[in-house]
Write an enzyme that holds these catalytic residues in place. Structure first.
Site, PDB file in Angstrom:
ATOM      1  N   GLU A   1       0.793  -1.192   0.077  1.00 55.83           N
ATOM      2  CA  GLU A   1       0.016   0.021  -0.124  1.00 55.83           C
ATOM      3  C   GLU A   1       0.858   1.225  -0.035  1.00 55.83           C
ATOM      4  O   GLU A   1       0.296   2.379  -0.313  1.00 55.83           O
ATOM      5  CB  GLU A   1      -0.989  -0.031   1.199  1.00 55.83           C
TER       6      GLU A   1
ATOM      7  N   GLU B   1       7.373 -22.003   7.989  1.00 56.30           N
ATOM      8  CA  GLU B   1       7.911 -21.109   8.544  1.00 56.30           C
ATOM      9  C   GLU B   1       9.116 -21.951   9.662  1.00 56.30           C
ATOM     10  O   GLU B   1       9.951 -20.971  10.434  1.00 56.30           O
ATOM     11  CB  GLU B   1       7.008 -20.605   9.631  1.00 56.30           C
TER      12      GLU B   1
END
Length: 298
Positions: free
Chosen positions: A82, A113
């Site tokens: 953004e 992960e």
């Protein structure tokens, strides 16, 4: 031990969650969410230091690299992408790395992960340099993917930070600054996509927004470097120019076109009374609009 982490413990307020009616569950979630801002308030000094390092990194042609897995990785992606349309910066200045890559944004791939090497490789693939600022994001403060990235970043000479949701996280040793957002037990035990993830997103918003403000990407409280990519953003840009300068929207649109669809340049042309080329040179010397304006008026 994972079970000893604050984020994994059972919340005493929600132990009969499955027996509550909808309204009561919503009320409790809302009450728990209300505590998030308090956990952030306790960390404002550390967050300020992170912002200062972000500003320094970008001024030195470095990047801000977010590293996370699962929810932490996803909120990093959302914040980073953004910054491009909002502040008109190049893609990659805020660079999000999520364990498992792009597909992990849309599909849970929780096992990825667990590998430190993956974190290191992802940094290497993106040509990490000492000028970059690497920010690890992990609710538990111990995610191996994040550990791998932070440890390599330290080896290379990068400044580093850690955003987590526990006290005394394991990854402290790889982090110059620790932002410990102690959001406590979740409404659903261990579901860190809730309070922990929300707190992380709020802090990333603060970090990227304040960094951009101090680098001159706003004027007053307007996003004057907004990148015009569609009709809505063009209308917003015209409205911003009009509200800042007091001119009518038709005139502001004409100036926006003259300024190659760059609101900041259009505003400087209007407020200074100088021509386009003169204003372009002024902004090259100082991207902060109110300072460039002072220079032209002196």
């Amino acid at each position: 031990m994972l079970e000893n982490l604050e984020t994994e413990k059972s919340n005493p307020k929600t132990q009969n969650l499955d027996e509550m009616d909808i309204h009561e569950i919503l009320r409790i979630i809302n009450q728990e969410d209300a505590t998030i801002a308090l956990s952030i308030a306790e960390n404002l000094e550390n967050i300020e230091n992170v912002v200062a390092n972000c500003i320094s990194a970008i001024k030195n042609h470095g990047r801000i690299i977010y590293v996370g897995a699962g929810t932490s990785g996803r909120v990093a992606v959302v914040d980073a992408v953004e910054t491009v349309p909002t502040f008109g910066i190049d893609s990659g200045i805020f660079l999000p790395l999520i364990a498992g890559g792009e597909k992990a944004f849309f599909q849970a791939t929780e096992h990825v992960e667990d590998y430190e090497e993956s974190g290191k490789k992802d940094l290497e693939k993106n040509n990490v340099r000492s000028e970059d600022y690497v920010i690890g994001i992990t609710a538990s403060g111990r995610t191996p993917y994040v550990k791998g990235a932070l440890s390599l970043a330290k080896e290379i000479g990068c400044k580093t930070a850690l955003i987590c949701n526990v006290k005394n996280p394991e990854l402290m040793e790889f982090s110059d600054i620790v932002v410990s957002l102690r959001t406590g037990p979740e409404v659903i035990a261990g579901s860190t996509r809730m309070k922990a993830g929300t707190a992380q997103k709020m802090v990333l918003n603060m970090i990227s927004t304040v960094t951009m403000i101090k680098l001159g990407k706003t004027f007053k409280n307007y996003m004057v470097d907004v990148k015009i990519m569609n009709q809505k953003l063009e209308e917003r840009a015209v409205r911003i120019i009009s509200e800042v300068t007091g001119l009518d929207k038709k005139t502001c649109k004409e100036y926006l076109i003259k300024a190659d669809m760059k609101p900041k340049l259009a505003i400087l042309m209007i407020l200074s009374g100088k021509d386009k080329e003169f204003c372009i040179e002024a902004l090259k010397k100082n991207e902060v609009l109110h300072e460039a304006l002072k220079t032209l008026k002196n």
